[in-house]
Design a protein around this motif. Structure first.
Motif, short mmCIF file in Angstrom:
data_model
loop_
_atom_site.label_atom_id
_atom_site.label_comp_id
_atom_site.label_asym_id
_atom_site.label_seq_id
_atom_site.Cartn_x
_atom_site.Cartn_y
_atom_site.Cartn_z
N THR A 1 0.81 -1.21 0.00
CA THR A 1 0.00 0.00 0.00
C THR A 1 0.84 1.25 0.00
OG1 THR A 1 -0.12 -0.07 2.41
CG2 THR A 1 -1.90 -1.14 1.20
N SER A 2 2.12 1.15 0.31
CA SER A 2 2.98 2.33 0.34
C SER A 2 4.42 1.91 0.24
CB SER A 2 2.76 3.10 1.64
OG SER A 2 3.61 4.22 1.71
N ASN A 3 5.22 2.72 -0.48
CA ASN A 3 6.66 2.56 -0.50
C ASN A 3 7.08 1.16 -0.90
OD1 ASN A 3 9.26 3.49 -0.21
ND2 ASN A 3 9.39 2.98 1.95
N PRO A 4 6.70 0.66 -2.09
CA PRO A 4 7.02 -0.71 -2.46
C PRO A 4 8.52 -0.90 -2.59
CG PRO A 4 6.25 0.52 -4.36
CD PRO A 4 6.05 1.41 -3.16
N THR A 5 9.00 -2.07 -2.18
CA THR A 5 10.42 -2.35 -2.27
C THR A 5 10.71 -3.50 -3.22
OG1 THR A 5 10.27 -3.82 -0.36
CG2 THR A 5 10.86 -1.55 0.06
N THR A 6 9.67 -4.19 -3.71
CA THR A 6 9.89 -5.24 -4.68
C THR A 6 10.27 -4.63 -6.01
OG1 THR A 6 7.54 -5.22 -5.20
CG2 THR A 6 8.29 -6.86 -3.61
N THR A 7 10.99 -5.41 -6.82
CA THR A 7 11.42 -4.90 -8.10
C THR A 7 10.29 -5.00 -9.11
OG1 THR A 7 13.68 -5.58 -7.65
CG2 THR A 7 13.13 -5.16 -9.94
N GLY B 1 -2.63 2.94 -0.63
CA GLY B 1 -3.31 2.99 -1.91
C GLY B 1 -2.61 3.80 -2.96
N ALA B 2 -1.52 4.44 -2.60
CA ALA B 2 -0.79 5.30 -3.54
C ALA B 2 0.64 4.80 -3.68
CB ALA B 2 -0.79 6.75 -3.06
N THR B 3 1.30 5.18 -4.77
CA THR B 3 2.71 4.88 -5.02
C THR B 3 3.36 6.10 -5.65
OG1 THR B 3 2.28 2.53 -5.38
CG2 THR B 3 4.34 3.40 -6.24
N ALA B 4 4.48 6.54 -5.09
CA ALA B 4 5.18 7.69 -5.67
C ALA B 4 5.67 7.35 -7.07
CB ALA B 4 6.36 8.08 -4.78
N ARG B 5 5.27 8.17 -8.05
CA ARG B 5 5.65 7.94 -9.44
C ARG B 5 6.21 9.23 -10.04
NH1 ARG B 5 0.62 6.90 -12.21
NH2 ARG B 5 1.94 6.65 -14.04
N PRO B 6 7.43 9.58 -9.65
CA PRO B 6 7.99 10.84 -10.18
C PRO B 6 8.33 10.73 -11.65
CG PRO B 6 9.65 9.59 -9.01
CD PRO B 6 8.36 8.86 -8.79
N TYR B 7 8.34 11.86 -12.33
CA TYR B 7 8.87 11.88 -13.68
C TYR B 7 10.33 11.45 -13.66
CZ TYR B 7 5.10 14.07 -16.39
OH TYR B 7 3.94 14.33 -17.07
N SER B 8 10.73 10.75 -14.69
CA SER B 8 12.12 10.32 -14.80
C SER B 8 12.61 10.58 -16.22
CB SER B 8 12.24 8.82 -14.50
OG SER B 8 11.44 8.04 -15.38
N SER B 9 13.91 10.53 -16.37
CA SER B 9 14.49 10.59 -17.71
C SER B 9 15.37 9.36 -17.90
CB SER B 9 15.30 11.87 -17.91
OG SER B 9 16.45 11.88 -17.08
N VAL B 10 15.46 8.92 -19.14
CA VAL B 10 16.21 7.72 -19.49
C VAL B 10 17.26 8.11 -20.53
CG1 VAL B 10 16.08 5.37 -20.40
CG2 VAL B 10 14.16 6.30 -19.07
N GLN B 11 18.47 7.68 -20.30
CA GLN B 11 19.53 7.87 -21.29
C GLN B 11 19.49 6.72 -22.28
OE1 GLN B 11 21.79 10.41 -21.68
NE2 GLN B 11 20.72 11.54 -20.07
N VAL B 12 19.43 7.07 -23.55
CA VAL B 12 19.21 6.06 -24.60
C VAL B 12 20.34 6.11 -25.62
CG1 VAL B 12 17.66 5.31 -26.45
CG2 VAL B 12 16.71 6.21 -24.31
N LEU B 13 20.73 4.94 -26.09
CA LEU B 13 21.61 4.82 -27.25
C LEU B 13 20.69 4.65 -28.46
CD1 LEU B 13 24.66 4.82 -27.71
CD2 LEU B 13 24.64 2.34 -27.50
N PHE B 14 20.44 5.75 -29.17
CA PHE B 14 19.46 5.76 -30.26
C PHE B 14 20.06 5.21 -31.55
CE2 PHE B 14 17.28 9.03 -27.67
CZ PHE B 14 15.97 8.56 -27.77
N PHE B 15 19.19 4.53 -32.33
CA PHE B 15 19.55 4.06 -33.66
C PHE B 15 19.18 5.15 -34.67
CE2 PHE B 15 18.08 -0.05 -31.60
CZ PHE B 15 19.36 -0.43 -31.21
N ALA B 16 20.15 5.80 -35.25
CA ALA B 16 19.88 6.85 -36.22
C ALA B 16 19.45 6.26 -37.56
CB ALA B 16 21.11 7.73 -36.41
N ASP B 17 18.87 7.09 -38.42
CA ASP B 17 18.33 6.64 -39.70
C ASP B 17 19.38 5.93 -40.55
OD1 ASP B 17 17.67 7.92 -42.83
OD2 ASP B 17 16.19 6.66 -41.80
#
Length: 441
Positions: free
Chosen positions: A30-36, A316-332
């Motif tokens: 219900t709060s602060n989940p620690t499972t992956t 009943g709630a879970t903290a879901r902050p915005y995140s950013s992901v570093q990506v190795l993009f495939f260019a055209d």
């Protein structure tokens, strides 16, 4: 590849608190989940070794100092082991503008690194290559937030396209001053009630003490706005969600429960900026700070020990902050170039190599996005805390229309915080303003 439901689809179906239970096969906390989150049984997470050699490809990046040095080191390791030639180029100015110039001219790279948020614009412009059918790495290797952003699907697209592979992430979590907690005789809070109790005990503005340092902008308010399964903006479905009951209910955590403990008169300048709120924690005048791993550079000289954990929330709630992901993009260029296999296999190796990931997370502020890495490797306790929070994070939408959401949403939240007004009508006004912008017409 392993077929799995997208994380946002699951959130809408079962709510934020149920997400961990759905994927882990156990009762949801219900709060602060620690499972992956999104652990997939029998997923092969060992390094994906290249099977081709002799290729030559170009990788463009915009990293500074340590990050650039680390990438050069990675290049040397790869070339020595697999006899391929990697040309590393650092963008001489804004990476996005540089790529917008060189890719259409046919002189662009095979791969480039950037935050995930550019995917929407670059897919629309035809700058990226879909490589999903050619990949040997399964999506279960990466945490759900990280995979969601590389398996891109815009609102007008029938199917997602895999335009890169993720290698690191970052998001806000809860930092706590261990020395203050020791003086109070308490442990880091496991529940929302415990968190409020500690803040209440320490909070004494007349003595320059505050319960919580929390920047008040759209990014740092997102963990609360999304806590009950709402979305500020769903870029895939192109749905603005700031007027939903779920978002208002989540913001009430910040505007009602936490508002009394956040400092507002501690500086002559704007008190709610990230810099002003970090200073409160840095000066040991607050036991808690909501911020990201990048703040650790500012805390290097701090004369106290600190820790990091996911943000506690009400049942009943879970903290879901915005995140950013570093990506190795495939260019055209990957679509037609005969050396694409070497570049693609470099991406597979780089994003699954525990050695490369360990080097990255120990020398930069990023956290790992490879499933199981946190459990297998010796990360610092602070990196482990940020990594746990990342697992329930919500990547910033990649749809370019998100750019018109930030300011009106933030203005509404700030006004509700400062005046005590009902946030609902303010969000309705913000939604009207957003829909009047050119992209939303």
């Amino acid at each position: 590849m392993v077929e799995r439901p997208h994380r946002r689809q699951v959130l809408k179906a079962v709510g934020a608190a149920g997400i961990a239970g759905v994927f882990a096969g156990c009762e949801a906390p219900t709060s602060n989940p620690t499972t992956t989150v999104d652990r997939v049984p029998d997923c092969e997470t060992s390094v994906v070794e290249p099977t081709v050699s002799g290729g030559s490809f170009t990788l463009v990046h915009g990293r500074q100092q340590e990050g650039a040095h680390l990438l050069e080191e990675t290049k040397e390791v790869f070339q020595e082991r697999y006899e391929s030639t990697v040309r590393i180029e650092r963008s001489p100015y804004s990476p996005v503008e540089h790529l917008r110039t060189v890719i259409p001219e046919g002189d662009g790279p095979h791969l480039f690194t950037h935050r995930h948020t550019i995917a929407g614009r670059f897919v629309e412009d035809g700058f990226l290559s879909e490589q999903g059918e050619n990949l040997r790495v399964e999506e279960c290797v990466y945490s759900d937030p990280a995979w969601d952003v590389v398996d891109y699907q815009g609102p007008e697209m029938d199917d997602p396209v895999t335009v890169g592979l993720p290698f690191a992430g970052e998001c806000p979590a809860l930092l706590y001053n261990r020395d203050i907690l020791d003086e109070l005789g308490v442990e880091p809070p496991e529940t929302f009630a415990e968190w409020l109790s500690i803040m209440e005990e320490f909070h004494d503005p007349q003595q320059g003490q505050y319960g919580l340092a929390q920047p008040l902008n759209a990014y740092f308010a997102s963990w609360a706005a999304h806590a009950y399964g709402g979305e500020i903006y769903d870029g895939e479905a192109d749905e603005l969600g700031i007027t939903s009951d779920a978002v208002s209910r989540g913001l009430d955590i910040l505007l009602d429960d936490l508002r009394p403990y956040i400092p507002s008169t501690h500086t002559d300048a704007s008190p709610y900026t990230e810099e002003a709120q970090v200073a409160v924690f840095e000066n040991a005048t607050a036991p808690f700070l909501i911020n990201g791993p990048w703040v650790e550079a500012d805390l290097e000289a701090a004369e106290f020990e600190y820790g990091v954990q996911p943000i506690p929330t009400p049942p009943g709630a879970t903290a879901r902050p915005y995140s950013s992901v570093q990506v190795l993009f495939f260019a055209d260029r990957m679509t037609t170039d005969s050396t694409a296999a070497a570049a693609r296999q470099f991406a597979e190796w780089y994003t699954t190599s525990d050695d490369r990931i360990r080097e990255l997370v120990t020398t930069t502020s990023f956290v790992p996005v490879k499933n199981g890495f946190t459990e297998r490797d010796q990360l610092s306790t602070t990196a482990r805390g940020f990594a746990r929070q990342f697992e329930t994070s919500d990547p910033v939408p990649q749809n370019p229309k998100m750019n018109d959401v930030w300011a009106p949403f933030e203005t509404a939240v700030r006004e509700a915080f400062e005046t005590g007004a009902d946030v609902g009508p303010l969000l309705e006004a913000a939604a009207t303003e957003i829909r009047q912008t050119d992209r939303w017409q």
